[in-house]
Design a protein around this motif. Structure first.
Motif, mmCIF file in Angstrom:
data_model
loop_
_atom_site.group_PDB
_atom_site.id
_atom_site.type_symbol
_atom_site.label_atom_id
_atom_site.label_comp_id
_atom_site.label_asym_id
_atom_site.label_seq_id
_atom_site.Cartn_x
_atom_site.Cartn_y
_atom_site.Cartn_z
ATOM 1 N N GLY A 36 55.210 44.981 28.975
ATOM 2 C CA GLY A 36 55.684 46.137 29.812
ATOM 3 C C GLY A 36 56.052 47.319 28.967
ATOM 4 N N ASP A 37 57.184 47.820 29.469
ATOM 5 C CA ASP A 37 57.734 48.966 28.649
ATOM 6 C C ASP A 37 58.647 48.471 27.669
ATOM 7 O OD1 ASP A 37 56.688 51.371 30.297
ATOM 8 O OD2 ASP A 37 58.636 51.114 31.719
ATOM 9 N N LEU A 38 58.719 49.211 26.428
ATOM 10 C CA LEU A 38 59.403 48.871 25.247
ATOM 11 C C LEU A 38 60.194 49.622 24.890
ATOM 12 C CD1 LEU A 38 56.286 47.871 23.368
ATOM 13 C CD2 LEU A 38 57.903 46.121 24.465
ATOM 14 N N ARG A 39 61.463 49.381 24.460
ATOM 15 C CA ARG A 39 62.725 50.040 23.997
ATOM 16 C C ARG A 39 63.008 49.954 22.760
ATOM 17 N NH1 ARG A 39 67.931 48.564 23.430
ATOM 18 N NH2 ARG A 39 67.500 46.699 24.712
ATOM 19 N N PHE A 40 63.027 50.956 21.653
ATOM 20 C CA PHE A 40 63.168 50.597 20.356
ATOM 21 C C PHE A 40 64.589 50.353 20.254
ATOM 22 C CE2 PHE A 40 64.884 52.459 16.218
ATOM 23 C CZ PHE A 40 64.071 51.845 15.519
ATOM 24 N N VAL A 41 64.732 49.239 19.324
ATOM 25 C CA VAL A 41 66.090 48.491 18.874
ATOM 26 C C VAL A 41 66.459 48.580 17.845
ATOM 27 C CG1 VAL A 41 66.079 47.130 21.117
ATOM 28 C CG2 VAL A 41 65.134 46.200 19.126
ATOM 29 N N LEU A 42 65.417 48.404 16.674
ATOM 30 C CA LEU A 42 65.958 48.268 15.283
ATOM 31 C C LEU A 42 65.004 48.910 14.339
ATOM 32 C CD1 LEU A 42 68.060 46.700 13.413
ATOM 33 C CD2 LEU A 42 66.661 44.728 13.782
ATOM 34 N N GLU A 43 65.494 49.421 13.257
ATOM 35 C CA GLU A 43 64.489 49.473 11.857
ATOM 36 C C GLU A 43 65.239 48.764 10.883
ATOM 37 O OE1 GLU A 43 63.710 53.620 9.308
ATOM 38 O OE2 GLU A 43 64.183 53.800 11.388
ATOM 39 N N VAL A 44 64.448 47.967 10.094
ATOM 40 C CA VAL A 44 64.901 47.000 9.206
ATOM 41 C C VAL A 44 63.899 47.042 8.002
ATOM 42 C CG1 VAL A 44 63.771 45.163 10.450
ATOM 43 C CG2 VAL A 44 65.697 44.717 8.936
ATOM 44 N N GLU A 45 64.229 46.769 6.623
ATOM 45 C CA GLU A 45 63.670 46.619 5.813
ATOM 46 C C GLU A 45 63.552 44.997 5.574
ATOM 47 O OE1 GLU A 45 61.437 47.496 2.388
ATOM 48 O OE2 GLU A 45 62.519 48.954 3.577
#
Length: 98
Positions: A36-45
Motif C-alpha cells: 500500500g502507501d509508503l512513508r519515507f522513514v530513514l536514509e542510511v549508509e
C-alpha cells in the motif's frame, strides 16, 4: 551503500529498503499492492559489518544489489505467512513424510 527505508502504512512493522530513493519501479506489482502507501522513514549508509536491530546487513545489501529492494517483515511473519502473491518458493510439508 547508501539506501532508503520506507514504512508500509498498510502493514504494521513492515519496511521496504531501496537502493535508490523513490525507485518504486523496481518492485513487483504484487508487492506494491501488498504494501500500500509508503512513508519515507530513514536514509542510511549500509555496509556488511553494520548491526541492524531486525535484519542481517549482508542479506539486505545482497537484495539491494541483486534486485534493488529488500522487504523487512515483522519478526513473526514471512512472505509465506503473509500470503504474499510474490512468494513463489514452496517448501514440502512435513506431514507428507508420515
Amino acid at each position: 551503500m547508501h539506501c532508503f527505508v520506507y514504512a508500509s502504512l498498510r502493514k504494521a512493522d513492515t519496511y521496504l529498503w531501496l537502493a535508490r530513493r523513490d525507485d518504486f519501479g523496481v518492485l513487483p506489482e504484487s508487492l506494491v499492492l501488498m504494501l500500500g502507501d509508503l512513508r519515507f522513514v530513514l536514509e542510511v549508509e549500509l555496509h556488511p559489518g553494520r548491526r541492524l536491530p531486525m535484519e542481517d546487513a549482508r542479506t539486505v545489501l545482497e537484495h539491494l544489489v541483486t534486485q534493488g529492494w529488500h522487504l523487512q517483515l515483522p519478526p513473526s511473519e514471512t512472505l509465506a505467512t503473509a500470503n504474499h502473491p510474490a512468494y513463489t518458493h514452496h517448501t514440502p510439508h512435513d506431514s507428507e513424510d508420515e
